[in-house]
Design an enzyme around this catalytic site. Structure first.
Site, PDB file in Angstrom:
ATOM      1  N   ASP A 125       0.872  -1.163   0.000  1.00  0.00           N
ATOM      2  CA  ASP A 125       0.000   0.000   0.000  1.00  0.00           C
ATOM      3  C   ASP A 125       0.916   1.220   0.000  1.00  0.00           C
ATOM      4  O   ASP A 125       2.117   1.099   0.274  1.00  0.00           O
ATOM      5  CB  ASP A 125      -0.884  -0.027   1.247  1.00  0.00           C
ATOM      6  CG  ASP A 125      -1.798   1.167   1.341  1.00  0.00           C
ATOM      7  OD1 ASP A 125      -2.268   1.640   0.290  1.00  0.00           O
ATOM      8  OD2 ASP A 125      -2.033   1.656   2.461  1.00  0.00           O
ATOM      9  N   ASP A 127      -0.179   4.998   1.146  1.00  0.00           N
ATOM     10  CA  ASP A 127      -0.427   5.951   2.223  1.00  0.00           C
ATOM     11  C   ASP A 127      -0.328   5.277   3.587  1.00  0.00           C
ATOM     12  O   ASP A 127      -1.019   4.293   3.859  1.00  0.00           O
ATOM     13  CB  ASP A 127      -1.802   6.585   2.050  1.00  0.00           C
ATOM     14  CG  ASP A 127      -1.900   7.374   0.752  1.00  0.00           C
ATOM     15  OD1 ASP A 127      -0.997   8.185   0.497  1.00  0.00           O
ATOM     16  OD2 ASP A 127      -2.862   7.149   0.000  1.00  0.00           O
ATOM     17  N   ASP A 434      -1.189  -0.824   6.120  1.00  0.00           N
ATOM     18  CA  ASP A 434      -1.328  -0.244   7.459  1.00  0.00           C
ATOM     19  C   ASP A 434      -2.733  -0.350   8.014  1.00  0.00           C
ATOM     20  O   ASP A 434      -2.950  -0.100   9.199  1.00  0.00           O
ATOM     21  CB  ASP A 434      -0.959   1.247   7.410  1.00  0.00           C
ATOM     22  CG  ASP A 434      -2.036   2.066   6.692  1.00  0.00           C
ATOM     23  OD1 ASP A 434      -2.734   2.866   7.347  1.00  0.00           O
ATOM     24  OD2 ASP A 434      -2.182   1.899   5.473  1.00  0.00           O
TER      25      ASP A 434
END
Length: 598
Positions: A125, A127, A434
């Protein structure tokens, strides 16, 4: 996990900021009831078992200076300095790598065995995974933008524009009770342990009255509750708490017919407006170094994975224009004025605008478009195969040739990604993200991908665990003393109620009960005070991220269930061999502690 009432050994790799990452052999020290801090002087390693769940073991030899030593080589995780004085990241595959072990805060922890030799593709990922945003600037920007939307678009009083944001107040793993205006922290069994109404802590009686007196237990899920499970959510949770306090103290000052639930809905709508109109991303694009942490290990990590003959891919919900700006900054420290597409060389496939978690549903019918990097135009594809435009006889974009930049797409589903990478089995993919629900849970439960969760807060938390090891040991002893005293009181009360005693015996035992009750109260008060102080060392309001009292927090439970690996930063992968076999420690249940040899 209950602590056994006899001498035990525990895994120091969880605590010491100077210890190396786990190796094969193990060493232990005595840590029974009569605990004394060890002097770390050993003649030879000894065998231990870890008392924690899924903890990695390690080997080390310690001198009196408490420096980690492996053979004759000192261990350090400091970056290496090049001949021109510039510090370069030290990675496993570098000439200096392999000699240096990860410090505690940069270790990778394992919940489920994972042999990297079986992984043929590693995905990321962007961000809050590859790109770690600075909460003191980025979250403040999101907070101020949200307030501006509340005032200008949703009719909230202009007084809100003068509010300030405390970026350290909220933590992940909390739950918002939309109807009651409360913010909760729960243990792994979904029992509410800490609760605030706005910024006012609820009493024990209020918690029980709201969450403990129902015939059917609440699931604490949508639509009545919202999970603060990503760092993006911290600003909106803080703003919601401010609004709850504001409405309680100023009835009639918020828009008509607005209750707590409507207020939370308005905050979410305002956040979405900020993202839709590009306010946040425009500010980040102008000055990325103000909002994003630099990490010089990202490129060496990606190079190492590709040199190990693994495919690498990026799947992000951000669109191409913003993705290109952020990745330029991460890979080459470039700003908006100097952006190019060199960073694409580190990936085989990039998918932007993926709309996770829906992306992970194979039955999804989302279309896959190819992105033309220079113009940002979207071009139709047939499941990833370029399609000729109307009036043309050849596709607009040709398939990637050797040594050329990777292909960039928007939308699609995991089915398209598997085809593009020639993935035959989902277990061959490791995905790093995250977000528990957006990245980890869906990819794990639906697809069977192997997963790694990035938890930036972990770096500070595990170091504090080491620093507070004596306090935590004292808490265990106080809890044991309290249990022992209570057992004696119960025995004496039973004797007074059911045994045939004369007057002198009853008086003697009654006096003893009174003395023991006084001791119990003293131990209880001291225990509660020490426990509160210990948790406040982690966070003044919410305590330790991974614990609520003696239980794992709900967030920790989710990490254990859905993340094969977890660590503080994605670049920590660069400190380990790309062929490493990650192995968890042995699980222990309470009934095993006094039976199995420790």
């Amino acid at each position: 996990m209950r602590i056994p009432k006899r001498p035990v050994s525990f895994c120091l790799s969880l605590f010491s900021p100077e210890f190396p990452r786990p190796l094969d052999s193990r060493i232990s020290f005595y840590s029974g009831f009569h605990y004394k801090t060890p002097n770390f002087s050993f003649s030879k390693p000894k065998q231990i078992h870890s008392t924690g769940v899924n903890q990695l073991h390690m080997s080390y030899m310690m001198d009196k200076g408490q420096k980690a030593v492996l053979g004759d080589k000192r261990q350090s995780s400091e970056p290496m300095e090049s001949s021109d004085g510039v510090q370069e990241p030290c990675i496993w595959s570098s000439p200096e790598g392999g000699k240096d072990e990860a410090e505690l805060g940069k270790q990778i922890f394992c919940n489920r065995s994972l042999n990297m030799r079986n992984i043929i593709a590693v995905g990321f990922d962007m961000d809050y995974t590859l790109a770690q945003y600075k909460p003191e600037t980025f979250e403040k920007l999101a907070y101020e933008g949200t307030i501006e939307k509340l005032v200008s678009n949703l009719g909230y009083p202009e007084e809100l524009l003068g509010w300030t944001f405390n970026w350290k107040y909220m933590v992940r793993g909390l739950v918002v009770d939309k109807k009651r205006g409360n913010i909760l922290k729960m243990d792994r069994h979904k029992y509410v342990k800490v609760a605030y109404h706005g910024f006012r802590e609820l009493t024990k009686e209020e918690k029980v009255g709201s969450y403990g007196n129902t015939l059917i237990r609440d699931a604490f899920d949508e639509p009545d509750y919202a999970l603060i499970d990503t760092l993006f959510s911290l600003a909106e949770a803080y703003l919601f708490a401010q609004l709850v306090d504001f409405m309680d103290k100023n009835p009639g000052r918020v828009p008509a017919k607005v209750d707590y639930a409507r207020m939370y809905k308005d905050v979410r709508s305002a956040v979405d407006m900020c993202h839709r109109d590009g306010t946040l991303k425009q500010m980040v694009a102008k000055d990325p170094i103000k909002y994003i942490n630099e990490d010089k290990s990202i490129v060496p990590l990606l190079k190492m994975l590709r040199d190990s003959r693994r495919a690498t891919f990026l799947v992000t919900n951000s669109l191409w224009d913003y993705t290109n700006i952020v990745m330029n900054f991460l890979c080459e420290s470039r700003t908006l004025d100097a952006c190019n597409f060199d960073w694409l060389q580190y990936f085989d496939v990039v998918i932007t605008g993926s709309a996770k978690p829906g992306f992970f549903h194979e039955e999804s019918n989302a279309n896959l478009f190819e992105v033309e990097p220079e113009s940002g135009k979207l071009i139709n594809t047939d499941n990833g195969t370029p399609m000729a435009q109307v009036g043309n006889t050849s596709p607009s974009i040709t398939l990637k040739k050797q040594n050329e930049c990777c292909r960039v797409f928007q939308g699609g589903t995991v089915r398209h990604l598997h085809k593009l990478l020639s993935i035959e089995s989902s277990s061959q993919v490791l995905y790093v993200g995250d977000h528990i629900y957006g990245d980890i849970l869906r990819s794990k439960k639906i697809l069977g991908w192997r997963t790694m969760l990035v938890v930036p807060e972990l770096e500070t938390e595990v170091k504090l665990l080491w620093e507070l090891r004596d306090s935590r040991k004292a808490l265990q002893l106080m809890r044991s003393d309290r249990d022992h005293i209570e057992d004696q009181i119960h025995r004496l009360r039973w004797s007074l109620d059911f045994e045939d005693l004369n007057a002198d015996q009853k008086q003697e035992k009654s006096a003893l009960v009174e003395d023991l009750e006084l001791q119990r109260n003293q131990v209880r008060i001291k225990h509660q005070q020490t426990q509160r102080e210990c948790h406040q060392n982690f966070h003044k309001v919410w305590g330790q991220l991974m614990k609520t009292g003696y239980q794992n927090s709900r967030f920790a439970h989710q990490v254990e269930r859905f993340a094969c690996l977890y660590t503080s930063q994605v670049s920590n992968l660069s400190l380990y061999s790309p062929n490493k076999y990650y192995r968890p420690g042995e699980d222990f249940m309470p009934h095993e502690f006094n039976i199995l040899p420790m």
